[in-house]
Enzyme design. Sequence first.
Site, PDB file in Angstrom:
ATOM      1  N   GLY A   1      68.418  -3.210  -9.713  1.00 42.79           N
ATOM      2  CA  GLY A   1      69.734  -2.634 -10.007  1.00 42.79           C
ATOM      3  C   GLY A   1      69.693  -1.797 -11.266  1.00 42.79           C
ATOM      4  O   GLY A   1      69.476  -2.319 -12.361  1.00 42.79           O
TER       5      GLY A   1
ATOM      6  N   ILE B   1      72.668  -6.348 -10.070  1.00 44.21           N
ATOM      7  CA  ILE B   1      73.186  -5.428  -9.048  1.00 44.21           C
ATOM      8  C   ILE B   1      74.712  -5.338  -9.067  1.00 44.21           C
ATOM      9  O   ILE B   1      75.303  -4.674  -8.230  1.00 44.21           O
ATOM     10  CB  ILE B   1      72.727  -5.832  -7.630  1.00 44.21           C
ATOM     11  CG1 ILE B   1      73.225  -7.236  -7.301  1.00 44.21           C
ATOM     12  CG2 ILE B   1      71.229  -5.745  -7.467  1.00 44.21           C
ATOM     13  CD1 ILE B   1      73.721  -7.339  -5.903  1.00 44.21           C
TER      14      ILE B   1
ATOM     15  N   ASP C   1      87.914  -9.208 -16.130  1.00 43.18           N
ATOM     16  CA  ASP C   1      87.037  -8.976 -14.966  1.00 43.18           C
ATOM     17  C   ASP C   1      87.580  -9.593 -13.679  1.00 43.18           C
ATOM     18  O   ASP C   1      87.278  -9.118 -12.585  1.00 43.18           O
ATOM     19  CB  ASP C   1      85.644  -9.578 -15.221  1.00 43.18           C
ATOM     20  CG  ASP C   1      84.810  -8.743 -16.183  1.00 43.18           C
ATOM     21  OD1 ASP C   1      85.352  -7.793 -16.782  1.00 43.18           O
ATOM     22  OD2 ASP C   1      83.607  -9.059 -16.349  1.00 43.18           O
TER      23      ASP C   1
ATOM     24  N   ALA D   1      84.820  -5.189 -21.511  1.00 46.33           N
ATOM     25  CA  ALA D   1      85.498  -6.058 -22.473  1.00 46.33           C
ATOM     26  C   ALA D   1      86.729  -5.384 -23.079  1.00 46.33           C
ATOM     27  O   ALA D   1      87.761  -6.025 -23.276  1.00 46.33           O
ATOM     28  CB  ALA D   1      84.523  -6.460 -23.567  1.00 46.33           C
TER      29      ALA D   1
ATOM     30  N   HIS E   1      82.837  17.068 -41.606  1.00 48.34           N
ATOM     31  CA  HIS E   1      81.576  17.803 -41.439  1.00 48.34           C
ATOM     32  C   HIS E   1      80.569  17.295 -42.455  1.00 48.34           C
ATOM     33  O   HIS E   1      80.922  17.127 -43.616  1.00 48.34           O
ATOM     34  CB  HIS E   1      81.812  19.300 -41.649  1.00 48.34           C
ATOM     35  CG  HIS E   1      80.530  20.083 -41.627  1.00 48.34           C
ATOM     36  ND1 HIS E   1      79.890  20.404 -40.460  1.00 48.34           N
ATOM     37  CD2 HIS E   1      79.769  20.565 -42.640  1.00 48.34           C
ATOM     38  CE1 HIS E   1      78.791  21.065 -40.752  1.00 48.34           C
ATOM     39  NE2 HIS E   1      78.685  21.183 -42.068  1.00 48.34           N
TER      40      HIS E   1
HETATM   41  C1  LIG Z   1      74.650  -8.066 -19.984  1.00 47.41           C
HETATM   42  C2  LIG Z   1      76.071  -7.574 -20.111  1.00 47.41           C
HETATM   43  C3  LIG Z   1      76.367  -6.624 -21.052  1.00 47.41           C
HETATM   44  C4  LIG Z   1      77.674  -6.157 -21.186  1.00 47.41           C
HETATM   45  N1  LIG Z   1      77.941  -5.215 -22.126  1.00 47.41           N
HETATM   46  C5  LIG Z   1      79.193  -4.742 -22.259  1.00 47.41           C
HETATM   47  C6  LIG Z   1      79.511  -3.795 -23.262  1.00 47.41           C
HETATM   48  O1  LIG Z   1      78.646  -3.349 -24.019  1.00 47.41           O
HETATM   49  N2  LIG Z   1      80.782  -3.381 -23.370  1.00 47.41           N
HETATM   50  C7  LIG Z   1      81.763  -3.845 -22.539  1.00 47.41           C
HETATM   51  O2  LIG Z   1      82.907  -3.421 -22.672  1.00 47.41           O
HETATM   52  N3  LIG Z   1      81.503  -4.768 -21.594  1.00 47.41           N
HETATM   53  C8  LIG Z   1      80.247  -5.223 -21.436  1.00 47.41           C
HETATM   54  N4  LIG Z   1      79.985  -6.183 -20.497  1.00 47.41           N
HETATM   55  C9  LIG Z   1      81.105  -6.684 -19.661  1.00 47.41           C
HETATM   56  C10 LIG Z   1      81.933  -7.724 -20.441  1.00 47.41           C
HETATM   57  O3  LIG Z   1      81.092  -8.775 -20.844  1.00 47.41           O
HETATM   58  C11 LIG Z   1      83.055  -8.243 -19.582  1.00 47.41           C
HETATM   59  O4  LIG Z   1      83.815  -7.158 -19.107  1.00 47.41           O
HETATM   60  C12 LIG Z   1      83.976  -9.176 -20.358  1.00 47.41           C
HETATM   61  O5  LIG Z   1      83.264 -10.286 -20.831  1.00 47.41           O
HETATM   62  C13 LIG Z   1      85.136  -9.628 -19.493  1.00 47.41           C
HETATM   63  O6  LIG Z   1      85.935 -10.512 -20.188  1.00 47.41           O
HETATM   64  P1  LIG Z   1      86.784 -11.630 -19.413  1.00 47.41           P
HETATM   65  O7  LIG Z   1      87.550 -12.361 -20.435  1.00 47.41           O
HETATM   66  O8  LIG Z   1      87.527 -11.012 -18.291  1.00 47.41           O
HETATM   67  O9  LIG Z   1      85.720 -12.556 -18.708  1.00 47.41           O
HETATM   68  P2  LIG Z   1      84.474 -13.396 -19.233  1.00 47.41           P
HETATM   69  O10 LIG Z   1      83.902 -12.822 -20.456  1.00 47.41           O
HETATM   70  O11 LIG Z   1      83.630 -13.565 -18.025  1.00 47.41           O
HETATM   71  O12 LIG Z   1      85.111 -14.787 -19.638  1.00 47.41           O
HETATM   72  C14 LIG Z   1      85.640 -15.656 -18.686  1.00 47.41           C
HETATM   73  C15 LIG Z   1      85.529 -17.049 -19.225  1.00 47.41           C
HETATM   74  O13 LIG Z   1      86.212 -17.942 -18.344  1.00 47.41           O
HETATM   75  C16 LIG Z   1      85.490 -19.156 -18.269  1.00 47.41           C
HETATM   76  N5  LIG Z   1      85.867 -19.805 -17.012  1.00 47.41           N
HETATM   77  C17 LIG Z   1      85.670 -19.369 -15.760  1.00 47.41           C
HETATM   78  N6  LIG Z   1      86.236 -20.206 -14.880  1.00 47.41           N
HETATM   79  C18 LIG Z   1      86.784 -21.209 -15.598  1.00 47.41           C
HETATM   80  C19 LIG Z   1      87.523 -22.370 -15.261  1.00 47.41           C
HETATM   81  N7  LIG Z   1      87.828 -22.673 -13.989  1.00 47.41           N
HETATM   82  N8  LIG Z   1      87.929 -23.173 -16.262  1.00 47.41           N
HETATM   83  C20 LIG Z   1      87.646 -22.889 -17.556  1.00 47.41           C
HETATM   84  N9  LIG Z   1      86.958 -21.801 -17.925  1.00 47.41           N
HETATM   85  C21 LIG Z   1      86.552 -20.972 -16.960  1.00 47.41           C
HETATM   86  C22 LIG Z   1      84.038 -18.722 -18.322  1.00 47.41           C
HETATM   87  O14 LIG Z   1      83.197 -19.771 -18.786  1.00 47.41           O
HETATM   88  C23 LIG Z   1      84.096 -17.556 -19.308  1.00 47.41           C
HETATM   89  O15 LIG Z   1      83.828 -17.974 -20.633  1.00 47.41           O
HETATM   90  C24 LIG Z   1      78.701  -6.676 -20.348  1.00 47.41           C
HETATM   91  C25 LIG Z   1      78.405  -7.642 -19.394  1.00 47.41           C
HETATM   92  C26 LIG Z   1      77.106  -8.104 -19.274  1.00 47.41           C
HETATM   93  C27 LIG Z   1      76.797  -9.157 -18.259  1.00 47.41           C
END
Ligand SMILES: Cc1cc2nc3c(=O)[nH]c(=O)nc-3n(C[C@H](O)[C@H](O)[C@H](O)COP(=O)(O)OP(=O)(O)OC[C@H]3O[C@@H](n4cnc5c(N)ncnc54)[C@H](O)[C@@H]3O)c2cc1C
Length: 454
Positions: A181, A266, A307, A315, A440
């Site tokens: 991917g 992916i 997400d 993020a 600049h």
């Molecule tokens: C390798 C990588 C690099 C990235 N780099 C970037 C970047 O540079 N810039 C950027 O903007 N985005 C980046 N992202 C994307 C970014 O990490 C996500 O968009 C962001 O974390 C989404 O935030 P969120 O709060 O929606 O979800 P998440 O960060 O996924 O948090 C959700 C949380 O909910 C918890 N959870 C899930 N289900 C339950 C449940 N039933 N009970 C209790 N807790 C639960 C999980 O444990 C998790 O901690 C990257 C992602 C990856 C994988």
Amino acid sequence: MMFDLIVLGGGPAGYLASERAGHAGLSVCCIEERSVGGVCLNEGCIPTKTLLYSAKIFDGAAHGEKYGVTADGLSIDHAKVIARKDKVVKTLVSGVKSALKANGVTLVDGRGVITGRSADGYTVEANGEVYTGKRLLIATGSSPAVPPIPGLKDGIASGFVCTNREILQLTEKPGHLVVIGGGVIGVELASYFTSIGTKVTVVEMLDHIAGENDADLVGILRKGFEKRGVTFLLSAKVTEVKAGAVCYEKDGQANEIACDKVLLSIGRRANTKDIGLENIHVLTERGAIVTDARMKTNQPEVYAAGDVNGKSMLAHTAYREAEVAVNTMLGKRDVMRYDAVPGVLYTNPELAAVGETEASAKKKGLDVSIVKLPMRFSGRYLAENEGGDGIMKLVVENGTRKVLGAQALSNYASEFIVTVGTFIELGLTADEVKEIVFPHPTVGEIIREAVFQA
Ligand SMILES: Cc1cc2nc3c(=O)[nH]c(=O)nc-3n(C[C@H](O)[C@H](O)[C@H](O)COP(=O)(O)OP(=O)(O)OC[C@H]3O[C@@H](n4cnc5c(N)ncnc54)[C@H](O)[C@@H]3O)c2cc1C
């Protein structure tokens, strides 16, 4: 236990919403099963950027001769890079915990499952306790997508195949890494591993890497990667993962690459399974929660941000959606807009984009003019990028003269792209932007030049 708001998930969407709602005086319970900060702080944005910064220092020193800098005995210690990453993550996670505490948020360490709705509100069970919230924000984020490729699940179980979570814990650098991917995550990690001396092969099903980013910029980025030794197998489909090898099909031919680690990147899937959505009949579409522009779901006082709604898995989108959700709960008018959300590849050089690209504008039938400039038009770029071949593109609507988008392949692109995001948000025309004074010399001055040419 009764709360004004229950937040399920403590990632960027969940922790920011909890902080904002707590600050506004709501009683908030945030339930997190792993670590606050979510994917972003623990195994995503911050860890990858920490690694990439070490690689940038190393690459700068290794290729410093053209700037009059030579270094002998240069090396990069991957285990130390990982240890520093852990320290950065720990600091940020404890900062989030303190902010939650300061805003009076009750943090529950456990997995939450929505169990139903009563006269008092929505019920969520965690660690055998029942929590009731007048409102519910679902912010459970996303997980790596695992396609039904033969051998893939076994590869993950044996540790041969890593997702972003495991690869960021590896303390030994792989000799040969195959990345399945070539999207943003795959390309960023390919960039780090090639810098530290790992042989990297990226297998991508499409005929290009880096998703929907502008083809001109991506082409230059890819050539730069190839010069650094990365192999791209485009229009190639992985058919099987064996112990110590990845099998793929390209141009009708079956092939096999031996390697000692695989990164699976992916795409990601919203975490909507087994969280009890069916108990309150929350509507999903293709696995993601359906939300409107105020982050409301189809159920009263149930919101979803980040997400988990699958709109833009970034993020900064999660942060803004969290704010919109909380403002809506508080009765303040706020609306989420997605047309000026920047996207960045934190490679070296960075590729940053916001708004329309040439291709997306054409696809929508917009009448636009494209300005394409070499980054060398910026004095600071030239000073800092000997032999640099970065470009920037600006998309301006004909007639209205509104700025609709920009893309840049350059150092600091992640920092200056928001300037164009601001133009888009405010609906500024190229002529209005011309009056803005840029410092600049800066690399971002290229925007002023592009606007002038438009
Ligand atoms: C390798 C990588 C690099 C990235 N780099 C970037 C970047 O540079 N810039 C950027 O903007 N985005 C980046 N992202 C994307 C970014 O990490 C996500 O968009 C962001 O974390 C989404 O935030 P969120 O709060 O929606 O979800 P998440 O960060 O996924 O948090 C959700 C949380 O909910 C918890 N959870 C899930 N289900 C339950 C449940 N039933 N009970 C209790 N807790 C639960 C999980 O444990 C998790 O901690 C990257 C992602 C990856 C994988």
